[in-house]
Design a protein around this motif. Structure first.
Motif, PDB file in Angstrom:
ATOM      1  N   ARG A 101       6.827  16.594   9.800  1.00  0.00           N
ATOM      2  CA  ARG A 101       5.778  15.854   9.093  1.00  0.00           C
ATOM      3  C   ARG A 101       5.149  14.807  10.008  1.00  0.00           C
ATOM      4  NH1 ARG A 101       5.641  16.685   3.778  1.00  0.00           N
ATOM      5  NH2 ARG A 101       4.926  14.595   3.235  1.00  0.00           N
TER       6      ARG A 101
ATOM      7  N   SER B  98       3.951  10.195   4.788  1.00  0.00           N
ATOM      8  CA  SER B  98       3.677  11.245   5.781  1.00  0.00           C
ATOM      9  C   SER B  98       3.082  12.469   5.102  1.00  0.00           C
ATOM     10  CB  SER B  98       4.989  11.646   6.466  1.00  0.00           C
ATOM     11  OG  SER B  98       5.880  12.201   5.506  1.00  0.00           O
TER      12      SER B  98
ATOM     13  N   ASN C 224       1.227   9.115   7.917  1.00  0.00           N
ATOM     14  CA  ASN C 224      -0.076   9.131   7.252  1.00  0.00           C
ATOM     15  C   ASN C 224      -0.728   7.746   7.274  1.00  0.00           C
ATOM     16  OD1 ASN C 224      -2.232   9.540   5.511  1.00  0.00           O
ATOM     17  ND2 ASN C 224      -0.969   9.255   3.683  1.00  0.00           N
TER      18      ASN C 224
ATOM     19  N   GLY D 211       9.426   3.835  -0.399  1.00  0.00           N
ATOM     20  CA  GLY D 211       9.338   2.628   0.420  1.00  0.00           C
ATOM     21  C   GLY D 211       8.519   1.561  -0.283  1.00  0.00           C
TER      22      GLY D 211
ATOM     23  N   ILE E 161       0.865  -1.195   0.000  1.00  0.00           N
ATOM     24  CA  ILE E 161       0.000   0.000   0.000  1.00  0.00           C
ATOM     25  C   ILE E 161       0.889   1.228   0.000  1.00  0.00           C
ATOM     26  CG2 ILE E 161      -1.864   1.235   1.174  1.00  0.00           C
ATOM     27  CD1 ILE E 161      -2.678  -1.397   2.479  1.00  0.00           C
ATOM     28  N   GLY E 162       0.848   1.971  -1.107  1.00  0.00           N
ATOM     29  CA  GLY E 162       1.702   3.165  -1.261  1.00  0.00           C
ATOM     30  C   GLY E 162       2.818   2.876  -2.246  1.00  0.00           C
TER      31      GLY E 162
ATOM     32  N   ALA F 114      -2.601   6.050  -4.325  1.00  0.00           N
ATOM     33  CA  ALA F 114      -3.707   6.970  -4.569  1.00  0.00           C
ATOM     34  C   ALA F 114      -3.282   8.269  -5.258  1.00  0.00           C
ATOM     35  CB  ALA F 114      -4.371   7.301  -3.231  1.00  0.00           C
ATOM     36  N   TRP F 115      -1.973   8.522  -5.342  1.00  0.00           N
ATOM     37  CA  TRP F 115      -1.561   9.851  -5.843  1.00  0.00           C
ATOM     38  C   TRP F 115      -1.985  10.031  -7.302  1.00  0.00           C
ATOM     39  CZ3 TRP F 115       1.974  12.380  -2.258  1.00  0.00           C
ATOM     40  CH2 TRP F 115       2.085  13.760  -2.526  1.00  0.00           C
TER      41      TRP F 115
ATOM     42  N   LEU G 274      13.378   9.792   5.451  1.00  0.00           N
ATOM     43  CA  LEU G 274      14.240   9.948   4.287  1.00  0.00           C
ATOM     44  C   LEU G 274      13.883   8.895   3.243  1.00  0.00           C
ATOM     45  CD1 LEU G 274      17.682  10.437   6.080  1.00  0.00           C
ATOM     46  CD2 LEU G 274      16.294  12.207   4.962  1.00  0.00           C
TER      47      LEU G 274
ATOM     48  N   ASP H 172       8.241   6.585   5.985  1.00  0.00           N
ATOM     49  CA  ASP H 172       7.839   7.709   6.841  1.00  0.00           C
ATOM     50  C   ASP H 172       6.735   7.352   7.833  1.00  0.00           C
ATOM     51  OD1 ASP H 172       9.618   9.228   5.395  1.00  0.00           O
ATOM     52  OD2 ASP H 172       8.171  10.775   4.817  1.00  0.00           O
TER      53      ASP H 172
ATOM     54  N   VAL I 267       6.087  15.771  -4.579  1.00  0.00           N
ATOM     55  CA  VAL I 267       6.160  17.059  -3.866  1.00  0.00           C
ATOM     56  C   VAL I 267       7.320  17.068  -2.859  1.00  0.00           C
ATOM     57  CG1 VAL I 267       3.710  17.664  -4.085  1.00  0.00           C
ATOM     58  CG2 VAL I 267       4.451  16.244  -2.166  1.00  0.00           C
TER      59      VAL I 267
ATOM     60  N   SER J 119      11.933  19.373  -5.483  1.00  0.00           N
ATOM     61  CA  SER J 119      12.716  20.382  -4.746  1.00  0.00           C
ATOM     62  C   SER J 119      14.133  20.460  -5.316  1.00  0.00           C
ATOM     63  CB  SER J 119      12.734  20.091  -3.239  1.00  0.00           C
ATOM     64  OG  SER J 119      13.325  18.849  -2.960  1.00  0.00           O
TER      65      SER J 119
ATOM     66  N   ASP K 213      -4.228   7.816   6.993  1.00  0.00           N
ATOM     67  CA  ASP K 213      -5.580   8.224   6.571  1.00  0.00           C
ATOM     68  C   ASP K 213      -6.246   7.166   5.709  1.00  0.00           C
ATOM     69  OD1 ASP K 213      -5.273  10.607   7.736  1.00  0.00           O
ATOM     70  OD2 ASP K 213      -5.126  11.799   5.886  1.00  0.00           O
TER      71      ASP K 213
HETATM   72  P1  FAD Z   1       5.680   8.624   0.531  1.00  0.00           P
HETATM   73  O1  FAD Z   1       6.730   9.020  -0.423  1.00  0.00           O
HETATM   74  O2  FAD Z   1       4.969   9.691   1.256  1.00  0.00           O
HETATM   75  O3  FAD Z   1       4.641   7.767  -0.291  1.00  0.00           O
HETATM   76  C1  FAD Z   1       3.463   7.285   0.270  1.00  0.00           C
HETATM   77  C2  FAD Z   1       2.477   6.998  -0.849  1.00  0.00           C
HETATM   78  O4  FAD Z   1       1.399   6.269  -0.309  1.00  0.00           O
HETATM   79  C3  FAD Z   1       1.877   8.248  -1.488  1.00  0.00           C
HETATM   80  O5  FAD Z   1       1.923   8.137  -2.885  1.00  0.00           O
HETATM   81  C4  FAD Z   1       0.430   8.246  -1.001  1.00  0.00           C
HETATM   82  O6  FAD Z   1      -0.478   8.813  -1.937  1.00  0.00           O
HETATM   83  C5  FAD Z   1       0.196   6.760  -0.868  1.00  0.00           C
HETATM   84  N1  FAD Z   1      -0.897   6.417   0.059  1.00  0.00           N
HETATM   85  C6  FAD Z   1      -1.077   6.846   1.326  1.00  0.00           C
HETATM   86  N2  FAD Z   1      -2.155   6.244   1.868  1.00  0.00           N
HETATM   87  C7  FAD Z   1      -2.662   5.431   0.916  1.00  0.00           C
HETATM   88  C8  FAD Z   1      -3.751   4.524   0.870  1.00  0.00           C
HETATM   89  N3  FAD Z   1      -4.542   4.324   1.932  1.00  0.00           N
HETATM   90  N4  FAD Z   1      -3.981   3.860  -0.287  1.00  0.00           N
HETATM   91  C9  FAD Z   1      -3.174   4.029  -1.370  1.00  0.00           C
HETATM   92  N5  FAD Z   1      -2.125   4.852  -1.372  1.00  0.00           N
HETATM   93  C10 FAD Z   1      -1.875   5.535  -0.237  1.00  0.00           C
HETATM   94  N6  FAD Z   1      14.135  12.593   1.474  1.00  0.00           N
HETATM   95  C11 FAD Z   1      15.388  12.332   1.028  1.00  0.00           C
HETATM   96  O7  FAD Z   1      15.929  11.269   1.335  1.00  0.00           O
HETATM   97  N7  FAD Z   1      16.059  13.232   0.243  1.00  0.00           N
HETATM   98  C12 FAD Z   1      15.512  14.412  -0.120  1.00  0.00           C
HETATM   99  O8  FAD Z   1      16.140  15.198  -0.815  1.00  0.00           O
HETATM  100  C13 FAD Z   1      14.221  14.722   0.347  1.00  0.00           C
HETATM  101  N8  FAD Z   1      13.640  15.881   0.009  1.00  0.00           N
HETATM  102  C14 FAD Z   1      12.377  16.149   0.448  1.00  0.00           C
HETATM  103  C15 FAD Z   1      11.814  17.377   0.128  1.00  0.00           C
HETATM  104  C16 FAD Z   1      10.549  17.690   0.575  1.00  0.00           C
HETATM  105  C17 FAD Z   1       9.955  19.011   0.217  1.00  0.00           C
HETATM  106  C18 FAD Z   1       9.814  16.730   1.343  1.00  0.00           C
HETATM  107  C19 FAD Z   1       8.422  17.027   1.796  1.00  0.00           C
HETATM  108  C20 FAD Z   1      10.371  15.517   1.673  1.00  0.00           C
HETATM  109  C21 FAD Z   1      11.663  15.212   1.241  1.00  0.00           C
HETATM  110  N9  FAD Z   1      12.279  14.018   1.566  1.00  0.00           N
HETATM  111  C22 FAD Z   1      13.551  13.764   1.145  1.00  0.00           C
HETATM  112  C23 FAD Z   1      11.589  12.998   2.371  1.00  0.00           C
HETATM  113  C24 FAD Z   1      11.012  11.887   1.466  1.00  0.00           C
HETATM  114  O9  FAD Z   1      10.169  12.485   0.512  1.00  0.00           O
HETATM  115  C25 FAD Z   1      10.269  10.863   2.285  1.00  0.00           C
HETATM  116  O10 FAD Z   1      11.087  10.385   3.316  1.00  0.00           O
HETATM  117  C26 FAD Z   1       9.827   9.699   1.412  1.00  0.00           C
HETATM  118  O11 FAD Z   1       9.011  10.125   0.366  1.00  0.00           O
HETATM  119  C27 FAD Z   1       9.117   8.654   2.238  1.00  0.00           C
HETATM  120  O12 FAD Z   1       8.762   7.587   1.419  1.00  0.00           O
HETATM  121  P2  FAD Z   1       7.508   6.664   1.754  1.00  0.00           P
HETATM  122  O13 FAD Z   1       7.479   5.633   0.686  1.00  0.00           O
HETATM  123  O14 FAD Z   1       7.566   6.242   3.159  1.00  0.00           O
HETATM  124  O15 FAD Z   1       6.228   7.616   1.647  1.00  0.00           O
END
Ligand code: FAD
Ligand code: NAI
Length: 490
Positions: free
Chosen positions: A297, A163, A300, A15, A10-11, A35-36, A344, A337, A52, A57, A302
């Motif tokens: 942050r 997150s 998430n 990750g 999921i997501g 979902a994005w 990260l 996250d 985003v 960035s 939700d």
């Molecule tokens: P996310 O990338 O947040 O992905 C989660 C996904 O799950 C999303 O697409 C969301 O829509 C989806 N989702 C959520 N709930 C559901 C659901 N119920 N059903 C289906 N889909 C769902 N980190 C770095 O290491 N280097 C960087 O340079 C860096 N720059 C950043 C700059 C900014 C402005 C921000 C905000 C963050 C930055 N980060 C950076 C942090 C990095 O973006 C996050 O640590 C990373 O994206 C986390 O990955 P994730 O897979 O855990 O979650």
């Protein structure tokens, strides 16, 4: 009719999409639900990072750095440019294209690895007979299950839901005046005055982008120390550089009322007014055209419907996991996250790979001691391992060596001699305990330090390795030599 899989992820952020690909490589039948959506409603896998976060960035940091170089540094190389102008809409369009290339790249990788992608919001429906039932509803559904269009089942579920930006109490994001990271990446024209709350990673990176483009940027930070998690020497050096650039950073403030047309304060028209007390306790007001709020942050969950299966969350709303990313439910894992640890992208990816390998009965592993951090400002800030202040707190006897880029030939040729490499090693064994860099290409230089620490190298190991000349990496070798008080070029 439910669709059976071995693993449901999921997501599709760093990750999730990486976990899905690795699980597919290991022979599992994998579904990934995300979902994005783009503005047009099409799938936009890649999560916060791609849409985003990290990618857009860095695109804006690159564009704004070129602009800054053209304005302030080309002349010293003998290049005259005449008037340099920035077309903000073109810069944003380029950023959007970079994002789209990454979205498309992930969809391509899913196809290549036979991961079945579902564009929608996933939520737990039930757990029965050792399997989990996951409902997929339309991507815009936030409450889950109301319009389930697909039902998937699998023995293993990996949650990687990421997150969201934390809002300031009483100042919800309207993405017009009060901006999260999302709005901060979409500002259509350079604001005359930009306020930023929080001088963390996003505040410094996004503050730098808009300052380079001409905004008068003020960052208000609640803590009395600048970048408290960073090695003190490095943080001080970075602060000096930011001060010189005109990035105004006020530490030790307490934010009061935020007035904007969207906060119900009665303010009409444009702009935001922030009441705060400064470090001396004096009442102040900051009036700005736009306000970025970057104060951390929140995990998430939700619409996941965690309660349906009894998934445990902690008091921050993060999914509770052990060191192996196992939740309280059998065969339900969580990464990135949405769980403890640094937020990260590369940490999320490492956890995704490790979880897929554990599902396959392998021994996936994440070394939390060697996760690098990078802040992509100018100068860049990068580090791995413990800071000098942490070693002091932990009572570890250490040796320190540092080398300034001012004494590095390549940095002089580049015209960027800000900063240094600092290495910390165990006083007895000489094992490298931390490497801290502020300066040009710190984001790339840190990789050598990560490799060294992963292999438990000593500072002498680095000092004895031949580094290309002239290169910035020679500063790392010299810092290693300096640990033993025998730097050659300083
Ligand atoms: P996310 O990338 O947040 O992905 C989660 C996904 O799950 C999303 O697409 C969301 O829509 C989806 N989702 C959520 N709930 C559901 C659901 N119920 N059903 C289906 N889909 C769902 N980190 C770095 O290491 N280097 C960087 O340079 C860096 N720059 C950043 C700059 C900014 C402005 C921000 C905000 C963050 C930055 N980060 C950076 C942090 C990095 O973006 C996050 O640590 C990373 O994206 C986390 O990955 P994730 O897979 O855990 O979650
Ligand atoms: P952050 O945790 O980096 O910084 C938040 C800052 O806001 C802190 O300095 C904190 O003291 C301050 N703060 C908190 N509440 C405040 C208040 N009420 N008033 C004033 N100041 C306050 O969080 P940020 O910048 O929002 O970024 C979130 C996360 O995203 C980062 O921690 C990082 O994990 C990730 N990220 C990583 C990047 C990278 O790797 N280059 C780039 C951007 C984000």
């Amino acid at each position: 009719m439910s669709k059976p899989f071995d693993v449901i992820v999921i997501g599709a952020g760093p990750g999730g999409y990486i976990a899905a690909i690795r699980a597919a490589q290991l022979g599992f039948k994998v579904a990934c639900v995300d979902a994005w959506s783009t503005a047009a409603g099409t799938p936009a896998p890649g999560g916060t990072c791609t849409n985003v976060g990290c990618i857009p960035s860095k695109a804006l940091l690159q564009s704004s750095e070129y602009f800054d170089h053209a304005n302030h540094h080309f002349a010293e190389h003998g290049i005259s440019t005449g008037g340099v102008a920035m077309d903000v809409s073109k810069m944003l369009a380029r950023k959007d294209l970079v994002v789209k290339q990454n979205n498309d790249g992930i969809l391509y990788l899913f196809k290549k690895n036979k991961v079945t992608f579902f564009h929608g919001r996933a939520s737990f429906v039930a757990a029965k007979d050792g399997e989990y039932e996951i409902g997929v509803s339309s991507p815009s559904t936030s409450a889950g299950r109301t319009d389930v269009v697909d039902t998937l089942t699998a023995k293993h579920v990996v949650i990687a839901t990421g997150s969201n930006a934390r809002a300031l109490a009483g100042a919800a994001f309207d993405e017009v005046n009060i901006l999260s990271n999302d709005g901060a990446l979409r500002v259509g024209a350079v604001p005359k005055k930009l306020g930023v709350i929080g001088s963390g990673v996003i505040g410094l990176e996004m503050g730098s982008v808009w300052r380079r483009l001409g905004a008068d940027v003020t960052i208000l930070e609640g803590l009395p120390t600048f970048l408290g998690a960073v090695d003190e020497t490095i943080a001080k050096e970075a602060k000096k550089a930011f001060d010189k650039q005109g990035l105004k950073i006020e530490l030790g403030v307490k934010i009061g009322e935020v007035k904007s047309p969207s906060t119900g304060s009665g303010r009409t028209g444009k702009g935001v007014s922030v009441a705060y007390t400064n470090a001396k306790g004096e009442a102040q007001t900051l009036d700005v055209d736009k306000l970025i709020v970057s104060i951390g942050r929140v995990p998430n969950t939700d619409g996941l419907n965690a309660a349906a299966v009894g998934l445990a969350l902690d008091e921050r709303g993060a999914i509770v996991v052990n060191g192996d990313c196992q939740t309280n439910l059998p065969n339900v894992w969580a990464v990135g996250d949405v769980v403890r640890g640094p937020m990260l992208a590369h940490k999320a990816e490492e956890e995704g790979v490790a979880v897929a390998e554990r599902i396959a009965g392998q021994h996936g592993h994440v070394n939390f001691n060697t996760i690098p951090w990078v802040i992509y400002t100018s100068p860049e800030i990068a580090w791995v391992g413990r800071t000098e202040q942490q070693l002091k707190t932990d009572g570890v006897a250490y040796k320190a060596g540092s080398f300034p880029f001012l004494a590095n030939g390549r940095a002089r040729a580049l015209g960027d001699t800000t900063g240094m490499v600092k290495m910390l090693a165990d006083a007895t064994t000489d094992e490298i305990l931390g490497v801290h860099i502020v300066g040009p290409s710190a984001s790339e230089l840190i990789a050598e330090a990560v490799v060294a620490m992963e292999f438990r190298a000593s500072s002498e190991d680095i000092a004895r390795i031949c580094h290309a000349h002239p290169s910035l990496s020679e500063a790392t070798k010299e810092a290693a030599l300096a640990v033993d008080k025998r730097a050659l070029n300083f």
